[in-house]
Design a protein around this motif. Structure first.
Motif, PDB file in Angstrom:
ATOM      1  N   ASN A   1       0.827  -1.209   0.000  1.00 52.80           N
ATOM      2  CA  ASN A   1       0.000   0.000   0.000  1.00 52.80           C
ATOM      3  C   ASN A   1       0.861   1.259   0.000  1.00 52.80           C
ATOM      4  O   ASN A   1       0.375   2.345  -0.284  1.00 52.80           O
TER       5      ASN A   1
ATOM      6  N   GLU B   1       5.410  -4.130   7.817  1.00 50.18           N
ATOM      7  CA  GLU B   1       4.144  -4.085   8.545  1.00 50.18           C
ATOM      8  C   GLU B   1       3.702  -5.467   9.029  1.00 50.18           C
ATOM      9  O   GLU B   1       3.087  -5.588  10.071  1.00 50.18           O
ATOM     10  N   GLN B   2       3.995  -6.506   8.206  1.00 45.40           N
ATOM     11  CA  GLN B   2       3.459  -7.806   8.582  1.00 45.40           C
ATOM     12  C   GLN B   2       4.532  -8.767   9.117  1.00 45.40           C
ATOM     13  O   GLN B   2       4.257  -9.923   9.345  1.00 45.40           O
TER      14      GLN B   2
ATOM     15  N   TRP C   1       7.645  -5.368  12.241  1.00 49.56           N
ATOM     16  CA  TRP C   1       6.992  -4.499  13.215  1.00 49.56           C
ATOM     17  C   TRP C   1       6.056  -5.245  14.164  1.00 49.56           C
ATOM     18  O   TRP C   1       5.540  -4.672  15.098  1.00 49.56           O
TER      19      TRP C   1
ATOM     20  N   TRP D   1      -8.886  -4.565   1.002  1.00 45.85           N
ATOM     21  CA  TRP D   1      -9.399  -3.273   1.474  1.00 45.85           C
ATOM     22  C   TRP D   1      -9.445  -3.182   2.983  1.00 45.85           C
ATOM     23  O   TRP D   1      -9.085  -2.163   3.551  1.00 45.85           O
TER      24      TRP D   1
ATOM     25  N   TYR E   1      -6.479  -6.903   5.081  1.00 46.32           N
ATOM     26  CA  TYR E   1      -5.051  -6.721   4.789  1.00 46.32           C
ATOM     27  C   TYR E   1      -4.584  -5.387   5.367  1.00 46.32           C
ATOM     28  O   TYR E   1      -3.519  -5.298   5.985  1.00 46.32           O
ATOM     29  N   ALA E   2      -5.397  -4.362   5.187  1.00 51.20           N
ATOM     30  CA  ALA E   2      -5.042  -3.038   5.728  1.00 51.20           C
ATOM     31  C   ALA E   2      -5.053  -3.056   7.253  1.00 51.20           C
ATOM     32  O   ALA E   2      -4.258  -2.369   7.897  1.00 51.20           O
TER      33      ALA E   2
ATOM     34  N   ALA F   1      -4.250  -5.642   9.085  1.00 46.60           N
ATOM     35  CA  ALA F   1      -3.000  -6.310   9.459  1.00 46.60           C
ATOM     36  C   ALA F   1      -1.829  -5.334   9.303  1.00 46.60           C
ATOM     37  O   ALA F   1      -0.906  -5.321  10.114  1.00 46.60           O
ATOM     38  N   ASP F   2      -1.887  -4.497   8.265  1.00 42.58           N
ATOM     39  CA  ASP F   2      -0.859  -3.466   8.092  1.00 42.58           C
ATOM     40  C   ASP F   2      -0.868  -2.485   9.269  1.00 42.58           C
ATOM     41  O   ASP F   2       0.178  -2.083   9.773  1.00 42.58           O
TER      42      ASP F   2
ATOM     43  N   THR G   1       1.904  -0.862  11.758  1.00 37.04           N
ATOM     44  CA  THR G   1       2.146   0.553  11.995  1.00 37.04           C
ATOM     45  C   THR G   1       2.011   0.883  13.476  1.00 37.04           C
ATOM     46  O   THR G   1       2.731   1.717  14.003  1.00 37.04           O
TER      47      THR G   1
ATOM     48  N   SER H   1     -11.642  -4.824  10.084  1.00 32.79           N
ATOM     49  CA  SER H   1     -11.641  -3.617   9.256  1.00 32.79           C
ATOM     50  C   SER H   1     -10.249  -3.011   9.218  1.00 32.79           C
ATOM     51  O   SER H   1      -9.358  -3.409   9.973  1.00 32.79           O
ATOM     52  N   ALA H   2     -10.090  -2.002   8.348  1.00 36.97           N
ATOM     53  CA  ALA H   2      -8.790  -1.372   8.167  1.00 36.97           C
ATOM     54  C   ALA H   2      -8.354  -0.627   9.424  1.00 36.97           C
ATOM     55  O   ALA H   2      -7.198  -0.236   9.551  1.00 36.97           O
ATOM     56  N   SER H   3      -9.267  -0.430  10.371  1.00 40.88           N
ATOM     57  CA  SER H   3      -8.876   0.327  11.564  1.00 40.88           C
ATOM     58  C   SER H   3      -8.784  -0.563  12.802  1.00 40.88           C
ATOM     59  O   SER H   3      -8.694  -0.065  13.905  1.00 40.88           O
ATOM     60  N   GLU H   4      -8.817  -1.886  12.599  1.00 37.39           N
ATOM     61  CA  GLU H   4      -8.872  -2.757  13.766  1.00 37.39           C
ATOM     62  C   GLU H   4      -7.586  -3.564  13.975  1.00 37.39           C
ATOM     63  O   GLU H   4      -7.577  -4.787  13.845  1.00 37.39           O
TER      64      GLU H   4
END
Ligand SMILES: Cc1cc2nc3c(=O)[nH]c(=O)nc-3n(C[C@H](O)[C@H](O)[C@H](O)COP(=O)(O)OP(=O)(O)OC[C@H]3O[C@@H](n4cnc5c(N)ncnc54)[C@H](O)[C@@H]3O)c2cc1C
Ligand code: SF4
Lengths: 668, 142
Positions: free
Chosen positions: A72, A99-100, A103, B17, B20-21, B23-24, B28, B110-113
């Motif tokens: 991304n 990220e996967q 980190w 969407w 994966y996000a 998990a990213d 972060t 979700s992308a925020s979880e």
């Protein structure tokens, strides 16, 4: 022949601190098809990119795997780089080992092992992938702006001034949004309507703007460059073209009912304008309340009342969409102890805001709803619904500290000598001149700021007994007030949820629309060509809402400026020879991107019905391919084969025995 | 709870969407979780065919996780609901094939979880741990 290069990034210490990158590069050298592998400190830097460029040339590489941060972030960078060097754009796969992996894992051995597995999978995927060609689409040079609050207005005007056609769709009878409800705005105290109405009128009169009020977007499909929208313009029962906005109708209407715009503080008629400066200045008949007496039709000088008018449907094509559907205030009934809805003199911030407006429901006087008297003492309670995980939301709403300070100042101005108390958790005055403003309010008004939450409000003997704690002194405090104003937090609007469904936009846990990247792509969304502006994305004050409106417009222009765009080729394809015509995909496709067509079978020479993909509608979700029993339909870039080779590579990591013999012993 | 077998491998098929996000985002936000997952990215959980799960188990993964956007949040409108229905039907058949139902799991992340991603990984591992290593497709197991 396959000539794969593997480039493993240290990312400073970000990856190298937890993953032995040299080991990863060494292991990768042995993977089938890999000709070259190496590491570099920062693969995305010009050195890193230079290294990749040099190695592509030196070793004649045909495919690349970059083991680095999430795709991304830099997938585009590296794919663009490959393309510049003559490779296919899609001949690059990213192995996400930051990220996967680095980190999220502390054990260096295991993290390294996992990173090697991920690179193996990426190498397998890239080996299997076929070159894909981007599709080109025409860009329709018209923007759709949904929501006519200040953010939407700003976006529409920016686009229109730059020469682009805009259609603005506003669900209410007038544009203006929340800002149209305010008297003055912090911290400068400009009169809200004085700065807003010129922009509203400009929006109406701009030659490049088509304004559809009292309208909603019901359907939207397509893709960047060509979104097809179905817009319903709800009937007002008034001829918008003919109406001159004289208001004669409103005067004679005998019906009185609650005014939502005025927060229930006064009544309005069944035919009404929300406020005198409404744009367009055309009234609307509230059909649920209208008794069809005909009084308005009789007095209308232009004969524009239409009791039989029907909703109109507009179909339009747009190159881009900007969503600016705003927010709502928190529903106070969650705080039973404050008595909102039960104690008439406990009011919301928007009700208070309306009272302050000179031409508003109380002509600028602050009056108790219970008896219409001016209160002698007023308590403000901040963070209602905000920073409260139990009853409201965990986030800070960003504007209530400031608007409460403004309320205090204006209350003191309208009714000097009022005793004012403010309960707060802490004061957040982060903007330019904000801290100075709060200081000025405290100095000028003598309002008593008490740090702590209110625990309970009782309505006894015509007084509101407000109990709370002053956490600075540790004392219990009780204030006897005539009125309590709740500083409601901002929450996502219900209509934003609705539009998110129509546009398939993602929301965060609270319901705010998600931006593509919280820092670097604040107005983009995951759908290319769809942008977000204003408070539909999260709480904002007016300056920030305006800035995001302009930002969205400028991002939109970067698309509208092109006559055509390249689209991802990762869409579905049918092998019509294999297709049995079962129509599973035709029924399953959420985008109506499959049609059934005649096909002449080369063997039998007979005509049969088979599926075909309508490329402009296909988004590449792949639902079709998972319902196809043959399978005859698949998605480029994510085909079943692509996934299978990745899974096989994953399996190789489990059975270290590369000969493919299943062994009982898994990892050594 | 029984100690987890460290060698378990989970094939996690994530929609690009949301999950994966998510998990990213765990990365972060430096949310730590067990190393045992290997991620395969797909456009949508609705793209996941039961064949993918069978294939992953055949290749030796001990469990398969399919994760997509929350109901109502699918980037492609309803792919995730299809995935859920399909996997539900599929799971009623796997038992019949001698595949323990614990091995195939679904979740919404979700992308925020970020934190949810961690707990999903841990839960999946604990559940798969109950049935242990996957030897279904190994030689001599017929
Ligand atoms: C009590 C109070 C006082 C405030 N005072 C100040 C202040 O003094 N200074 C300051 O800087 N900020 C202030 N704010 C914050 C300010 O209100 C917001 O920053 C600003 O209004 C945000 O504008 P917006 O365009 O994002 O949203 P909104 O003003 O909410 O506008 C959204 C518009 O979209 C329309 N809409 C919604 N859904 C749809 C749909 N599905 N289809 C079509 N149209 C739709 C709505 O009808 C509305 O017209 C205050 C907020 C409150 C609650
Ligand atoms: S802006 Fe102030 S009142 Fe509003 S939630 Fe944040 S801290 Fe509370």
């Amino acid at each position: 022949m396959l000539r794969i290069g593997v480039f493993v990034c240290h990312c400073g210490n970000n990856i190298a601190g937890r993953v032995r990158v040299e080991d990863v590069a060494k292991a990768a050298a042995d993977f089938p098809g890999v000709l070259y592998s190496t590491t570099s400190m920062y693969m995305c830097s010009s050195e890193g990119q230079g290294l990749i460029t040099d190695m592509i040339k030196k070793h004649n590489l045909t495919k690349i795997v970059v083991a680095s941060c999430s795709p991304n972030l830099h997938e585009k960078t590296f794919r663009g780089l490959a393309e510049k060097n003559g490779l296919n754009y899609y001949s690059v796969e990213i192995a996400n080992i930051r990220e996967q992996v680095s980190w999220v894992h502390d054990d260096i051995d295991k993290a390294t092992e996992k990173a090697i597995d991920i690179v193996r999978m990426a190498v397998a995927k890239v080996s299997h992938g076929r070159p894909l060609k981007k599709r080109s689409v025409k860009v329709t040079k018209r923007a759709l702006v949904i929501g006519g609050g200040i953010a939407g207005i700003q976006a529409a005007l920016d686009l229109a001034d730059a020469g682009f056609k805009v259609t603005m769709v506003e669900k209410e009878p007038t544009i203006g949004g929340k800002m149209a409800m305010f008297d003055k705005t912090f911290p400068t105290l400009d009169c809200s309507m004085c700065i807003l109405t010129p922009k509203m009128v400009q929006t109406r009169d701009h030659e490049n703007i088509e304004l559809l009020t009292f309208s909603e977007v019901e359907e939207l499909d397509g893709h960047v460059g060509e979104f097809n929208a179905k817009i319903r313009k709800k009937t007002r029962y008034v001829d918008e073209e003919l109406c001159i906005g004289c208001g004669a109708c409103e005067k004679v209407c005998p019906v009185k009912t609650e005014s939502t715009f005025n927060q229930g503080l006064v009544k309005r008629k069944a035919i009404y304008f929300d406020f005198p400066q409404a744009v367009p200045k055309v009234p609307r008949i509230d059909n649920d309340k209208c008794i069809k007496c005909g009084a308005c039709a009789k007095v209308c000088p232009k004969k524009c009342i239409r009791y039989n008018q029907k909703d109109e449907i507009f179909k339009r094509t747009f190159g881009v969409v900007i969503v600016a559907t705003g927010s709502e205030i928190f529903d106070d009934s969650a705080y039973g102890e404050y008595g909102y809805g039960k104690i008439p003199d406990v009011i919301t911030s928007l009700q208070f805001e309306r009272m302050l407006v000179a031409g508003g429901p109380t002509d600028g006087k602050v009056l108790r709803p219970s008896d219409g008297k001016v209160p002698k003492s007023v308590v403000f309670i901040k963070c209602v619904g905000s920073r409260d995980e139990k009853k409201g939301y965990p986030y800070c709403s960003r504007v209530c500290c400031m608007y409460t300070a403004k309320h205090v100042l204006l209350l003191n101005e309208h009714h000097p000598g009022t005793d004012i108390y403010v309960f707060y958790i802490d004061i957040r005055s982060f903007g330019k001149n904000y801290e100075e403003f709060v200081k000025r309010v405290q100095d000028e008004t003598g309002a008593l700021y008490l740090r702590g939450r209110v625990s309970r409000i009782f309505d006894r003997d015509g007084k509101l007994h407000v109990f709370g704690t002053d956490t600075l002194t540790g004392n219990q405090v009780k204030v006897d007030a005539d009125m309590v104003v709740l500083a409601n937090g901002l929450v996502p609007a219900k209509s934003t949820r609705k539009i998110a469904r129509v546009l398939n936009l993602s929301k965060d846990t609270h319901g705010w629309l998600n931006e593509l990247h919280p820092k670097l792509a604040p107005v983009e969304t995951a759908t290319r060509g769809v942008f977000i502006a204003g408070t539909c994305q999260g709480p904002k004050d007016i300056p920030d809402a305006v800035a995001s409106g302009s930002a969205a417009a400028s991002r939109a222009m970067s698309i509208l400026n092109h006559s055509s765009l390249e689209l991802e080729p990762t869409i579905a394809h049918v092998n019509q020879f294999l297709c049995s015509g079962c129509e599973n995909c035709f029924m399953a496709c959420p985008f109506g991107a499959i049609e059934m067509v005649d096909y002449k079978d080369p063997n039998t020479k007979k005509i049969r019905r088979v599926a075909q993909v309508i490329e402009s509608k296909c988004t590449g979700c792949g639902v079709c391919s998972s319902v196809c029993p043959v399978p005859a339909i698949d998605v480029s870039g994510f085909s079943a084969e692509d996934v299978f080779v990745e899974i096989e590579a994953l399996g190789k990591g489990i059975r270290k025995n590369d000969a493919g013999i299943k062994t009982n012993g898994k990892k050594k | 709870m029984a100690k987890r077998n460290d060698d378990l491998v989970i094939a996690a098929i994530l929609c690009k969407w949301c999950s994966y996000a998510g998990a990213d985002l765990a990365g972060t936000s430096r949310v730590k979780y067990p190393e045992n997952v290997r991620v395969i990215k797909v456009p949508c959980s609705g793209r996941v065919s039961p064949r993918f799960a069978i294939k992953a188990l055949y290749e030796g993964a001990d469990g398969v996780l399919i994760s997509g956007c929350h109901p109502g949040d699918c980037h492609y409108s309803e792919g995730n609901m299809r995935a859920r229905r399909r996997m539900f039907t599929f799971k009623t058949l796997t038992e019949f094939m001698g595949i323990e139902e614990e091995r195939i799991q679904m979740s919404w992340v979700s992308a925020s979880e970020a934190a949810k991603w961690k707990s999903v990984v841990e839960d999946v591992l604990d559940t798969v741990n109950r049935v242990g290593r996957n030897i279904i497709f190994e030689d001599g197991n017929e």
